[in-house]
Design a protein around this motif. Structure first.
Motif, PDB file in Angstrom:
ATOM      1  N   VAL A 114       0.815  -1.222   0.000  1.00  0.00           N
ATOM      2  CA  VAL A 114       0.000   0.000   0.000  1.00  0.00           C
ATOM      3  C   VAL A 114       0.846   1.268   0.000  1.00  0.00           C
ATOM      4  O   VAL A 114       0.298   2.375  -0.038  1.00  0.00           O
ATOM      5  N   ALA A 115       2.160   1.113   0.059  1.00  0.00           N
ATOM      6  CA  ALA A 115       3.035   2.288   0.192  1.00  0.00           C
ATOM      7  C   ALA A 115       2.810   3.297  -0.927  1.00  0.00           C
ATOM      8  O   ALA A 115       2.805   4.515  -0.696  1.00  0.00           O
ATOM      9  N   ASN A 116       2.614   2.808  -2.146  1.00  0.00           N
ATOM     10  CA  ASN A 116       2.433   3.704  -3.292  1.00  0.00           C
ATOM     11  C   ASN A 116       0.993   3.747  -3.794  1.00  0.00           C
ATOM     12  O   ASN A 116       0.723   4.279  -4.884  1.00  0.00           O
ATOM     13  N   ALA A 117       0.066   3.189  -3.021  1.00  0.00           N
ATOM     14  CA  ALA A 117      -1.349   3.207  -3.406  1.00  0.00           C
ATOM     15  C   ALA A 117      -1.939   4.587  -3.135  1.00  0.00           C
ATOM     16  O   ALA A 117      -1.434   5.350  -2.301  1.00  0.00           O
ATOM     17  N   PRO A 118      -3.027   4.947  -3.803  1.00  0.00           N
ATOM     18  CA  PRO A 118      -3.670   6.241  -3.525  1.00  0.00           C
ATOM     19  C   PRO A 118      -4.313   6.249  -2.145  1.00  0.00           C
ATOM     20  O   PRO A 118      -4.690   5.198  -1.605  1.00  0.00           O
ATOM     21  N   THR A 119      -4.429   7.419  -1.569  1.00  0.00           N
ATOM     22  CA  THR A 119      -5.158   7.549  -0.313  1.00  0.00           C
ATOM     23  C   THR A 119      -6.650   7.561  -0.602  1.00  0.00           C
ATOM     24  O   THR A 119      -7.077   7.747  -1.747  1.00  0.00           O
ATOM     25  N   PHE A 120      -7.461   7.399   0.455  1.00  0.00           N
ATOM     26  CA  PHE A 120      -8.914   7.442   0.255  1.00  0.00           C
ATOM     27  C   PHE A 120      -9.343   8.815  -0.251  1.00  0.00           C
ATOM     28  O   PHE A 120     -10.235   8.915  -1.108  1.00  0.00           O
ATOM     29  N   ALA A 121      -8.718   9.861   0.260  1.00  0.00           N
ATOM     30  CA  ALA A 121      -9.094  11.211  -0.167  1.00  0.00           C
ATOM     31  C   ALA A 121      -8.905  11.376  -1.674  1.00  0.00           C
ATOM     32  O   ALA A 121      -9.700  12.057  -2.335  1.00  0.00           O
ATOM     33  N   GLN A 122      -7.859  10.738  -2.218  1.00  0.00           N
ATOM     34  CA  GLN A 122      -7.619  10.827  -3.658  1.00  0.00           C
ATOM     35  C   GLN A 122      -8.653  10.038  -4.459  1.00  0.00           C
ATOM     36  O   GLN A 122      -8.908  10.352  -5.628  1.00  0.00           O
ATOM     37  N   LEU A 123      -9.251   9.019  -3.832  1.00  0.00           N
ATOM     38  CA  LEU A 123     -10.240   8.185  -4.514  1.00  0.00           C
ATOM     39  C   LEU A 123     -11.676   8.562  -4.170  1.00  0.00           C
ATOM     40  O   LEU A 123     -12.621   7.992  -4.740  1.00  0.00           O
ATOM     41  N   ALA A 124     -11.855   9.474  -3.222  1.00  0.00           N
ATOM     42  CA  ALA A 124     -13.176   9.726  -2.641  1.00  0.00           C
ATOM     43  C   ALA A 124     -14.228  10.074  -3.692  1.00  0.00           C
ATOM     44  O   ALA A 124     -15.344   9.539  -3.660  1.00  0.00           O
ATOM     45  N   GLU A 125     -13.893  10.973  -4.611  1.00  0.00           N
ATOM     46  CA  GLU A 125     -14.877  11.375  -5.614  1.00  0.00           C
ATOM     47  C   GLU A 125     -15.280  10.201  -6.496  1.00  0.00           C
ATOM     48  O   GLU A 125     -16.477   9.991  -6.767  1.00  0.00           O
ATOM     49  N   GLN A 126     -14.312   9.377  -6.919  1.00  0.00           N
ATOM     50  CA  GLN A 126     -14.610   8.231  -7.763  1.00  0.00           C
ATOM     51  C   GLN A 126     -15.473   7.217  -7.018  1.00  0.00           C
ATOM     52  O   GLN A 126     -16.449   6.683  -7.571  1.00  0.00           O
ATOM     53  N   ILE A 127     -15.126   6.943  -5.764  1.00  0.00           N
ATOM     54  CA  ILE A 127     -15.894   5.981  -4.965  1.00  0.00           C
ATOM     55  C   ILE A 127     -17.315   6.484  -4.758  1.00  0.00           C
ATOM     56  O   ILE A 127     -18.287   5.713  -4.855  1.00  0.00           O
ATOM     57  N   GLN A 128     -17.463   7.769  -4.474  1.00  0.00           N
ATOM     58  CA  GLN A 128     -18.801   8.314  -4.250  1.00  0.00           C
ATOM     59  C   GLN A 128     -19.655   8.206  -5.506  1.00  0.00           C
ATOM     60  O   GLN A 128     -20.854   7.904  -5.427  1.00  0.00           O
ATOM     61  N   GLN A 129     -19.061   8.423  -6.664  1.00  0.00           N
ATOM     62  CA  GLN A 129     -19.795   8.273  -7.912  1.00  0.00           C
ATOM     63  C   GLN A 129     -20.204   6.823  -8.155  1.00  0.00           C
ATOM     64  O   GLN A 129     -21.310   6.541  -8.633  1.00  0.00           O
ATOM     65  N   LEU A 130     -19.320   5.873  -7.808  1.00  0.00           N
ATOM     66  CA  LEU A 130     -19.632   4.458  -8.000  1.00  0.00           C
ATOM     67  C   LEU A 130     -20.777   4.004  -7.093  1.00  0.00           C
ATOM     68  O   LEU A 130     -21.603   3.168  -7.485  1.00  0.00           O
ATOM     69  N   LEU A 131     -20.836   4.556  -5.892  1.00  0.00           N
ATOM     70  CA  LEU A 131     -21.858   4.138  -4.930  1.00  0.00           C
ATOM     71  C   LEU A 131     -23.159   4.921  -5.071  1.00  0.00           C
ATOM     72  O   LEU A 131     -24.212   4.467  -4.585  1.00  0.00           O
ATOM     73  N   ALA A 132     -23.113   6.051  -5.715  1.00  0.00           N
ATOM     74  CA  ALA A 132     -24.290   6.924  -5.793  1.00  0.00           C
ATOM     75  C   ALA A 132     -25.478   6.193  -6.421  1.00  0.00           C
ATOM     76  O   ALA A 132     -25.355   5.536  -7.457  1.00  0.00           O
ATOM     77  N   GLY A 133     -26.625   6.296  -5.751  1.00  0.00           N
ATOM     78  CA  GLY A 133     -27.854   5.714  -6.276  1.00  0.00           C
ATOM     79  C   GLY A 133     -27.985   4.220  -6.085  1.00  0.00           C
ATOM     80  O   GLY A 133     -28.964   3.618  -6.539  1.00  0.00           O
ATOM     81  N   HIS A 134     -27.014   3.592  -5.438  1.00  0.00           N
ATOM     82  CA  HIS A 134     -27.040   2.144  -5.233  1.00  0.00           C
ATOM     83  C   HIS A 134     -27.413   1.798  -3.786  1.00  0.00           C
ATOM     84  O   HIS A 134     -27.088   2.538  -2.858  1.00  0.00           O
ATOM     85  N   ILE A 135     -28.074   0.679  -3.620  1.00  0.00           N
ATOM     86  CA  ILE A 135     -28.266   0.122  -2.284  1.00  0.00           C
ATOM     87  C   ILE A 135     -26.946  -0.500  -1.855  1.00  0.00           C
ATOM     88  O   ILE A 135     -26.349  -1.303  -2.577  1.00  0.00           O
ATOM     89  N   PHE A 136     -26.477  -0.120  -0.695  1.00  0.00           N
ATOM     90  CA  PHE A 136     -25.181  -0.546  -0.168  1.00  0.00           C
ATOM     91  C   PHE A 136     -25.351  -1.932   0.454  1.00  0.00           C
ATOM     92  O   PHE A 136     -26.006  -2.094   1.480  1.00  0.00           O
ATOM     93  N   VAL A 137     -24.765  -2.952  -0.171  1.00  0.00           N
ATOM     94  CA  VAL A 137     -24.913  -4.339   0.288  1.00  0.00           C
ATOM     95  C   VAL A 137     -23.556  -4.835   0.786  1.00  0.00           C
ATOM     96  O   VAL A 137     -22.553  -4.750   0.073  1.00  0.00           O
ATOM     97  N   ALA A 138     -23.550  -5.347   1.999  1.00  0.00           N
ATOM     98  CA  ALA A 138     -22.296  -5.873   2.559  1.00  0.00           C
ATOM     99  C   ALA A 138     -22.627  -6.902   3.625  1.00  0.00           C
ATOM    100  O   ALA A 138     -23.763  -7.003   4.095  1.00  0.00           O
ATOM    101  N   HIS A 139     -21.629  -7.684   3.979  1.00  0.00           N
ATOM    102  CA  HIS A 139     -21.771  -8.677   5.039  1.00  0.00           C
ATOM    103  C   HIS A 139     -21.354  -8.016   6.342  1.00  0.00           C
ATOM    104  O   HIS A 139     -20.246  -7.471   6.422  1.00  0.00           O
ATOM    105  N   ASN A 140     -22.247  -8.056   7.375  1.00  0.00           N
ATOM    106  CA  ASN A 140     -22.046  -7.181   8.531  1.00  0.00           C
ATOM    107  C   ASN A 140     -21.938  -5.741   8.014  1.00  0.00           C
ATOM    108  O   ASN A 140     -20.936  -5.054   8.201  1.00  0.00           O
ATOM    109  N   ALA A 141     -22.990  -5.300   7.352  1.00  0.00           N
ATOM    110  CA  ALA A 141     -22.958  -4.052   6.593  1.00  0.00           C
ATOM    111  C   ALA A 141     -22.574  -2.851   7.439  1.00  0.00           C
ATOM    112  O   ALA A 141     -21.948  -1.914   6.941  1.00  0.00           O
TER     113      ALA A 141
END
Length: 470
Positions: A73-100
């Motif tokens: 993870v040393a050279n991976a992006p931080t969450f802040a750098q990915l935040a906009e992309q992640i928010q767009q991917l999740l927008a309008g979707h029902i959030f499904v997870a195990h132990n959500a």
């Protein structure tokens, strides 16, 4: 099919199957190391995944569990750098997870730290499995993989775990009528979110009145005990704040069952909570669990006008019997630190108090630093020094017991029996009351003392009170 029919997700209400890997179990203090999002609208599947630089070290045991190392993870992006992309991917979707609640809590807190707000409708696959497969006792992801033959390559990696949830959903759709699935899913997403192993019926059974609640984890072990004058509301508050409070998240992840005890009033609830915590030792009630040992300072007149502190503990303490007692501490160390802090702030003399050895007439160490007013060398009278000591300690002085014998505290149809600030027990009828008064045995504890002193105006002299219970 309308957008409210969920057994086959539609473009209006698509699902986002989400899994995250983290540096630990606290959503408010730990960070994400990986995230995967598998989106499904009933026809099309799209996937996205990324390692995330947590901006802190990954503990060794987490590296062993997930296979995600600090080097990866040393050279991976931080969450802040990915935040906009992640928010767009999740927008309008029902959030499904195990132990959500776990995954949602981490993502919500990550967005918050990135200066973004995130809210979503959640669907927990643990709850879904419990509703649709009630014949099975366990619904962890490992059990779902085994029972339903889900394809899994790297357990505890975000993409494989998220993809397993999509496979589980597809099994659900094959094995159950769509109307049944619709009803179950709609019920799960319509109600306030509860921990995965807690059914809404358990919450509905809680009275909104005085009582004590007990949270049980695996193997029927108590994990937390609490009290409230509005029991149902207090229990729900634990689950409402688990995204931001580490202890509440631990409760939500560990809880398997809720038990409650109705109480006659505030004192009954407080005493019942204190007794149960000491008897059952729940893992998350650390503060009250530590209150078994008690230490206090007693001022003793060593010579005319000279009062010195003596540390008492355990059975040496005679609370409420005019013994000049000051403070209640859980350890001798805490008691000494509190006294030394007072001595320093008031420029009292440790040598005069017997806490430092010096030759007669010689100055103490603090006097040499001008941090003592000179009782050690006769520049302050012992009486004046003792008055300053008592004044400084006055806020810690324990209250004397106001009766010659036991006292009663009536609450509803119960009578609590108290003697020298010790709780002897609770009587429900005259026979029980007579037994408690005759035996007169009780253990002293810090929390019980504080409860009873707070409600001292409700105490009545047992000798003067009628022994007949109405």
């Amino acid at each position: 099919m309308s957008s409210q029919t969920l057994s086959a997700p539609t473009p209006d209400r698509p699902f986002a199957f989400v899994d995250v890997e983290t540096t630990g179990g606290s959503a408010s203090t730990d960070s994400l190391t990986e995230i995967a999002i598998v989106r499904y609208d009933g026809h099309t599947i799209s996937t996205w995944q990324s390692l995330i630089n947590p901006e802190c070290r990954i503990p060794g045991y987490i590296e062993s569990l997930t296979g995600i190392t600090n080097q990866m993870v040393a050279n991976a992006p931080t969450f802040a750098q990915l935040a906009e992309q992640i928010q767009q991917l999740l927008a309008g979707h029902i959030f499904v997870a195990h132990n959500a609640r776990f995954d949602y809590g981490f993502i919500k807190n990550a967005f918050r730290r990135a200066g973004r707000d995130y809210k979503a409708t959640m669907l927990c696959t643990v709850k879904l499995s419990r509703r649709l497969y009630p014949q099975h006792q366990r619904h962890g992801l490992d059990y779902l993989i085994q029972r339903h033959g889900l394809i899994m390559q790297d357990r505890h990696r975000a993409y494989d775990d998220a993809h397993a949830l999509l496979q589980f959903w597809q099994c659900v759709c094959r094995e159950h009528d769509h109307k049944i699935i619709d009803d179950v899913v709609q019920g799960l997403i319509a109600r306030p979110s509860l921990p995965p192993h807690i059914d809404s019926a358990e919450i509905d059974a809680l009275p909104n009145s005085f009582g004590v609640y007990i949270f049980y984890g695996e193997n029927e072990l108590p994990i937390y005990i609490g009290k409230s004058n509005r029991l149902r509301q207090r229990v729900l508050s634990h689950f409402a704040s688990d995204h931001t409070a580490p202890k509440e998240m631990k409760i939500s992840m560990q809880i398997r069952r809720i038990e409650h005890i109705r109480c006659a009033g505030e004192v009954d609830a407080l005493l019942t909570e204190s007794r149960l915590i000491k008897d059952r030792m729940p893992t998350l009630n650390r503060q009250l669990r530590r209150q078994k040992e008690v230490f206090t300072w007693q001022l003793v007149e060593q010579s005319p006008g000279l009062w010195v502190p003596v540390l008492l503990g355990g059975n040496d303490i005679a609370i409420g019997q005019g013994q000049h007692l000051y403070g209640l501490f859980s350890s001798a160390r805490d008691a000494k630190e509190a006294l030394l802090a007072i001595i320093k702030s008031e420029k009292l003399c440790k040598a005069t108090l017997g806490l430092e050895k010096v030759h007669s007439g010689s100055p103490c160490f603090a006097r040499q630093l001008k941090a003592c007013t000179g009782a050690c060398i006769g520049q302050e009278l012992h009486m004046a020094h003792s008055v300053r000591l008592m004044t400084a300690l006055s806020a810690l002085r324990l209250r004397d017991w106001p009766f010659e014998g036991a006292a009663l505290l009536r609450e509803g149809n119960l009578v609590h029996v108290i003697h020298h600030w010790c709780y002897l027990g609770t009587a429900r009828d005259e026979a029980e009351l007579q037994v408690l008064l005759a035996e007169g045995k009780g253990d002293f504890s810090r929390d019980t003392y504080r409860i009873l002193v707070k409600h001292r105006d409700k105490l009545i002299d047992a000798r003067a009170a009628s022994l007949a219970l109405e």
